[in-house]
Scaffold this motif. Sequence first.
Motif, mmCIF file in Angstrom:
data_model
loop_
_atom_site.group_PDB
_atom_site.id
_atom_site.type_symbol
_atom_site.label_atom_id
_atom_site.label_comp_id
_atom_site.label_asym_id
_atom_site.label_seq_id
_atom_site.Cartn_x
_atom_site.Cartn_y
_atom_site.Cartn_z
ATOM 1 N N LYS A 109 17.189 -64.860 42.447
ATOM 2 C CA LYS A 109 18.139 -63.761 42.344
ATOM 3 C C LYS A 109 18.110 -62.986 43.655
ATOM 4 N N SER A 110 18.956 -61.985 43.773
ATOM 5 C CA SER A 110 18.940 -61.137 44.970
ATOM 6 C C SER A 110 17.638 -60.346 45.038
ATOM 7 N N ILE A 111 17.350 -59.838 46.234
ATOM 8 C CA ILE A 111 16.176 -58.987 46.406
ATOM 9 C C ILE A 111 16.241 -57.809 45.435
ATOM 10 N N TYR A 112 17.402 -57.175 45.376
ATOM 11 C CA TYR A 112 17.587 -56.028 44.472
ATOM 12 C C TYR A 112 17.303 -56.424 43.028
ATOM 13 N N ASP A 113 17.892 -57.526 42.589
ATOM 14 C CA ASP A 113 17.748 -57.931 41.190
ATOM 15 C C ASP A 113 16.330 -58.375 40.860
ATOM 16 N N ASN A 114 15.584 -58.896 41.853
ATOM 17 C CA ASN A 114 14.177 -59.213 41.629
ATOM 18 C C ASN A 114 13.407 -57.965 41.229
ATOM 19 N N VAL A 115 13.622 -56.882 41.980
ATOM 20 C CA VAL A 115 12.877 -55.646 41.720
ATOM 21 C C VAL A 115 13.367 -54.968 40.444
ATOM 22 N N ALA A 116 14.669 -55.038 40.194
ATOM 23 C CA ALA A 116 15.256 -54.348 39.036
ATOM 24 C C ALA A 116 15.047 -55.102 37.731
ATOM 25 N N PHE A 117 14.627 -56.358 37.802
ATOM 26 C CA PHE A 117 14.577 -57.208 36.598
ATOM 27 C C PHE A 117 13.701 -56.602 35.500
ATOM 28 N N GLY A 118 12.470 -56.260 35.842
ATOM 29 C CA GLY A 118 11.553 -55.726 34.838
ATOM 30 C C GLY A 118 12.020 -54.403 34.256
ATOM 31 N N PRO A 119 12.374 -53.425 35.097
ATOM 32 C CA PRO A 119 12.864 -52.156 34.541
ATOM 33 C C PRO A 119 14.084 -52.324 33.642
ATOM 34 N N ARG A 120 15.018 -53.220 34.016
ATOM 35 C CA ARG A 120 16.186 -53.464 33.149
ATOM 36 C C ARG A 120 15.748 -54.009 31.796
ATOM 37 N N LEU A 121 14.810 -54.944 31.844
ATOM 38 C CA LEU A 121 14.320 -55.566 30.612
ATOM 39 C C LEU A 121 13.687 -54.529 29.690
ATOM 40 N N LEU A 122 13.041 -53.542 30.301
ATOM 41 C CA LEU A 122 12.345 -52.505 29.533
ATOM 42 C C LEU A 122 13.248 -51.321 29.199
ATOM 43 N N GLY A 123 14.521 -51.402 29.593
ATOM 44 C CA GLY A 123 15.465 -50.348 29.243
ATOM 45 C C GLY A 123 15.351 -49.092 30.088
ATOM 46 N N TYR A 124 15.004 -49.263 31.359
ATOM 47 C CA TYR A 124 14.849 -48.111 32.253
ATOM 48 C C TYR A 124 16.156 -47.316 32.334
ATOM 49 N N LYS A 125 16.074 -45.987 32.173
ATOM 50 C CA LYS A 125 17.262 -45.128 32.099
ATOM 51 C C LYS A 125 17.487 -44.313 33.377
ATOM 52 N N GLY A 126 16.555 -44.402 34.337
ATOM 53 C CA GLY A 126 16.665 -43.591 35.535
ATOM 54 C C GLY A 126 17.590 -44.201 36.574
ATOM 55 N N ASP A 127 17.501 -43.692 37.794
ATOM 56 C CA ASP A 127 18.310 -44.150 38.918
ATOM 57 C C ASP A 127 17.721 -45.461 39.444
ATOM 58 N N MET A 128 18.375 -46.566 39.142
ATOM 59 C CA MET A 128 17.836 -47.874 39.512
ATOM 60 C C MET A 128 17.779 -48.054 41.025
ATOM 61 N N ASP A 129 18.794 -47.569 41.733
ATOM 62 C CA ASP A 129 18.781 -47.696 43.189
ATOM 63 C C ASP A 129 17.550 -47.005 43.778
ATOM 64 N N GLU A 130 17.247 -45.835 43.265
ATOM 65 C CA GLU A 130 16.094 -45.076 43.768
ATOM 66 C C GLU A 130 14.795 -45.798 43.442
ATOM 67 N N LEU A 131 14.710 -46.366 42.241
ATOM 68 C CA LEU A 131 13.504 -47.084 41.828
ATOM 69 C C LEU A 131 13.290 -48.324 42.690
ATOM 70 N N VAL A 132 14.360 -49.078 42.943
ATOM 71 C CA VAL A 132 14.252 -50.273 43.776
ATOM 72 C C VAL A 132 13.805 -49.892 45.183
ATOM 73 N N GLU A 133 14.418 -48.860 45.743
ATOM 74 C CA GLU A 133 14.046 -48.438 47.097
ATOM 75 C C GLU A 133 12.588 -47.987 47.137
ATOM 76 N N ARG A 134 12.182 -47.185 46.177
ATOM 77 C CA ARG A 134 10.797 -46.693 46.154
ATOM 78 C C ARG A 134 9.794 -47.840 46.027
ATOM 79 N N SER A 135 10.115 -48.801 45.170
ATOM 80 C CA SER A 135 9.203 -49.939 44.967
ATOM 81 C C SER A 135 9.087 -50.778 46.232
ATOM 82 N N LEU A 136 10.208 -51.018 46.908
ATOM 83 C CA LEU A 136 10.192 -51.801 48.150
ATOM 84 C C LEU A 136 9.469 -51.047 49.267
ATOM 85 N N LYS A 137 9.601 -49.735 49.280
ATOM 86 C CA LYS A 137 8.870 -48.945 50.274
ATOM 87 C C LYS A 137 7.372 -49.012 50.009
#
Length: 268
Positions: A109-137
């Motif tokens: 999958k894309s880099i973004y979707d790799n990082v977002a996969f788990g939070p999406r699966l768990l029903g994360y309700k926050g800002d996904m863009d911010e979470l992906v950026e923070r995790s990659l940082k």
Amino acid sequence: MASELQSARKTETVFRTENLNIYYGDFLAVRDISIEIPKNKITAFIGPSGCGKSTVLRCFNRLNDLIKSFHLDGKLFYHDQDLYAPEIDPVEVRRQIGMVFQKPNPFPKSIYDNVAFGPRLLGYKGDMDELVERSLKQAALWDDIKDKLKAMGTDLSGGQQQRLCIARAIAVQPDVILMDEPCSALDPISTLKVEDLLQELKEKYTILIVTHNMQQASRASDRTAFFNVEANAKGQRTGYIVEYDRTEVIFQSPKEQATQAYVSGRFG
């Protein structure tokens, strides 16, 4: 269960095992493991092949449950809660105790979707863009890939792929990160980058790492457990811990001759 696990995070000892014996069917793979893993430290498991390092590591997030013949006796506590009690949900355990494997395994999958996969699966309700950026940082990868988040994760270099897998583990906001030979497939420069990253990550996470690399264990870890292996009359090999202490003790003044022989390269 999630709230019960969360509420216990303040204790200084994250994991504690008492006389843990690990079996595959009737075969005793690892015996008599009694160990305490401290919070916000890097603990390394070292020892020769077949000594049970990875087997023990996978008990901490119940990955061995996926092997039909696996069973254990003794106790394994996570923040003073029995991790193998009947009411404990292994899926929740694996959310709070993440895993990074030996070979980088980004999803196709894309880099973004790799990082977002788990939070999406768990029903994360926050800002996904911010979470992906923070995790990659946090995984020290953001500056390398911030302009190509739609690129495939599998197109990254080996070292970048492994840091992407670390970002993916971080994204679900775990308490602990388990790493099974995370640098064995990487070149020396990528290995040092991952080791530097570990020093930053331990400010927020408790880290356990299995490694065959003595230099890595001595450089990167705070505490080290040296495992060895013994054979019975049938030739079956059972692992056990010889010595567990601060890393500088294990590498500079170990108490056991077998430890000294291993860390000095005389066997293993």
